[in-house]
Design an enzyme around this catalytic site. Structure first.
Site, mmCIF file in Angstrom:
data_model
loop_
_atom_site.group_PDB
_atom_site.id
_atom_site.type_symbol
_atom_site.label_atom_id
_atom_site.label_comp_id
_atom_site.label_asym_id
_atom_site.label_seq_id
_atom_site.Cartn_x
_atom_site.Cartn_y
_atom_site.Cartn_z
ATOM 1 N N LYS A 180 0.829 -1.218 0.000
ATOM 2 C CA LYS A 180 0.000 0.000 0.000
ATOM 3 C C LYS A 180 0.867 1.274 0.000
ATOM 4 O O LYS A 180 2.085 1.194 0.048
ATOM 5 C CB LYS A 180 -0.939 -0.024 1.199
ATOM 6 C CG LYS A 180 -2.039 -1.095 1.067
ATOM 7 C CD LYS A 180 -2.933 -0.856 -0.136
ATOM 8 C CE LYS A 180 -4.155 -1.745 -0.206
ATOM 9 N NZ LYS A 180 -3.886 -3.167 -0.347
HETATM 10 C C1 LIG Z 1 -10.082 -2.447 -1.807
HETATM 11 C C2 LIG Z 1 -9.437 -3.167 -0.666
HETATM 12 N N1 LIG Z 1 -10.115 -3.299 0.482
HETATM 13 C C3 LIG Z 1 -9.586 -3.918 1.556
HETATM 14 C C4 LIG Z 1 -8.313 -4.468 1.512
HETATM 15 C C5 LIG Z 1 -7.818 -5.212 2.706
HETATM 16 O O1 LIG Z 1 -6.644 -4.738 3.242
HETATM 17 P P1 LIG Z 1 -5.605 -5.741 3.946
HETATM 18 O O2 LIG Z 1 -4.826 -6.417 2.877
HETATM 19 O O3 LIG Z 1 -4.761 -4.833 4.772
HETATM 20 O O4 LIG Z 1 -6.378 -6.697 4.777
HETATM 21 C C6 LIG Z 1 -7.557 -4.349 0.334
HETATM 22 C C7 LIG Z 1 -6.206 -4.909 0.272
HETATM 23 O O5 LIG Z 1 -5.613 -5.128 -0.755
HETATM 24 C C8 LIG Z 1 -8.137 -3.696 -0.786
HETATM 25 O O6 LIG Z 1 -7.471 -3.578 -1.939
#
Ligand SMILES: Cc1ncc(COP(=O)(O)O)c(C=O)c1O
Length: 370
Positions: A180
């Site tokens: 990210k």
């Molecule tokens: C649109 C979206 N929502 C939620 C998430 C979830 O984040 P995490 O990977 O930190 O659990 C991601 C992760 O790639 C995402 O792209």
């Protein structure tokens, strides 16, 4: 190989991690306090609750809002499955909706059509970092009492009408996973402006434990006594992950500028390719997480292979969730179904050299000149 995404980290992160080691406690503690405070400053937010992932942040948000089994949550089908999993983890029903064909953001007319008596929340996804139409969503919230939980996993650092994303909806959730805009290795954060909800989020984040009157997370100041007042989860961030995040936050502006610079260069080089449709994104306000183009004329998969043969990674974000076995519906989503055959993400991260960017650009141009 030119990777599509990766984090950027080094000595500064190691230094922060070392100081977490020196302190002698790697779990939920003072580094998490510090990280939450720095996030508050950066986002200009009143309250921030750090979590172990962006997915757990979304799930926790729905739990804190008391979204119940059978309640409906409207969400764009075109999102990472994490948004859907967070909803179904709360035993609620994800109601997929269509996106606009040009921005790939939640279509407000489609949202209105999906609202039913059981709709308790809407989860806009700021795809690629580009904010959804929050103005319309806040009107829906006001008129119909529906909660807004922003999936801002892609949008850390983006602004909307001059204010950073983080606090437009009832709850905003960020992700700091390994690719990210900033990373904690794994991590997430919730921004919320209602003190009562914040209290609930903090208690639910750590197994429903209520340590009354404790203002610091420092384990040295922690007493032995506590009460358990709610169903909770083990969703807290650790000192170790927060340490990495603290070092990353110091570089966030540099990271965002470099991401913007690469996107602006892609746009200027691809704008005259007739088979490429660019998304209308204002990079002066968006902190881009992915760079997505629409490849017209059934050429997308050939382009993926062409780039792969040149050691360039690309990808399709995302397989629409209504097409997955677990979430399949009989409804069609014309725009989502169409763009699913066209979307392509090209390499975007802060470790790309000017030469890497140029290799990507010239390869894409070469493909379309044939
Ligand atoms: C649109 C979206 N929502 C939620 C998430 C979830 O984040 P995490 O990977 O930190 O659990 C991601 C992760 O790639 C995402 O792209």
């Amino acid at each position: 190989m030119i990777k599509i995404a990766r984090g950027s980290f080094g000595e500064e992160e190691l230094e922060e991690v070392r100081s977490a080691f020196d302190y002698g406690y790697l779990g939920l503690g003072h580094k998490v306090d510090e990280f939450e405070n720095e996030l508050k400053k950066f986002l200009n937010a009143n309250y921030v609750v750090a979590t172990n992932t962006g997915t757990s942040a979304l799930h926790l948000a729905l739990e804190a809002l008391e979204i119940k089994p059978g309640d409906e949550v409207i969400v764009p089908s075109l999102t990472f499955v994490a948004s859907f999993q967070a909803i179904s983890a709360a035993r609620a029903v994800p109601i997929p909706c269509d996106v606009y064909p040009d921005t790939l953001l939640m279509d407000m007319e489609a949202v209105n059509e999906k609202i039913s008596k059981r709709t308790r929340a809407i989860m806009p996804v700021h795809y690629g970092g580009n904010p959804c139409d929050m103005k319309t969503l806040l009107e829906i919230k006001k008129d119909r009492g529906i909660r807004i939980v922003e999936d801002a996993a892609h949008a850390f650092g983006s602004t909307y009408f001059g204010k950073k994303i983080g606090g437009f909806g009832d709850i905003t959730c960020f992700s700091f996973d390994s690719i990210k805009n900033i990373t904690c290795a794994e991590g997430g954060a919730i921004v919320c402006n209602e003190p009562g909800l914040v209290e609930k989020l903090k208690i639910k984040r750590l197994l429903g434990i209520d340590r009354k009157n404790q203002t610091s997370l420092s384990w040295k100041e922690r007493g032995w006594s506590y009460d358990v007042v709610d169903q909770g989860f083990r969703y807290h961030m650790s000192n170790l992950n927060a340490a990495i995040g603290l070092a990353q936050l110091k570089k966030v502006e540099t990271f965002i500028s470099r991401r913007r610079e690469i996107c602006v260069q892609y746009v200027s080089e691809f704008k005259n390719i007739s088979s490429v449709q660019l998304l209308p994104v204002d990079y002066s306000v968006v902190a881009p997480h992915i760079f997505v183009i629409l490849v017209l004329g059934n050429k997308r998969d050939k382009l993926i292979q062409f780039l792969k043969d040149r050691d360039i990674e690309s990808s399709v974000p995302y397989v629409p969730n209504h097409l997955h076995s677990f979430y399949r519906t009989n409804t069609s989503f014309p725009n989502t179904d169409k763009v699913f055959n066209e979307i392509l993400a090209l390499p975007l991260h802060t470790e790309l050299s000017d030469e890497d960017v140029w290799v990507v650009i010239s390869s894409v141009k070469e493909f379309f000149s044939k």
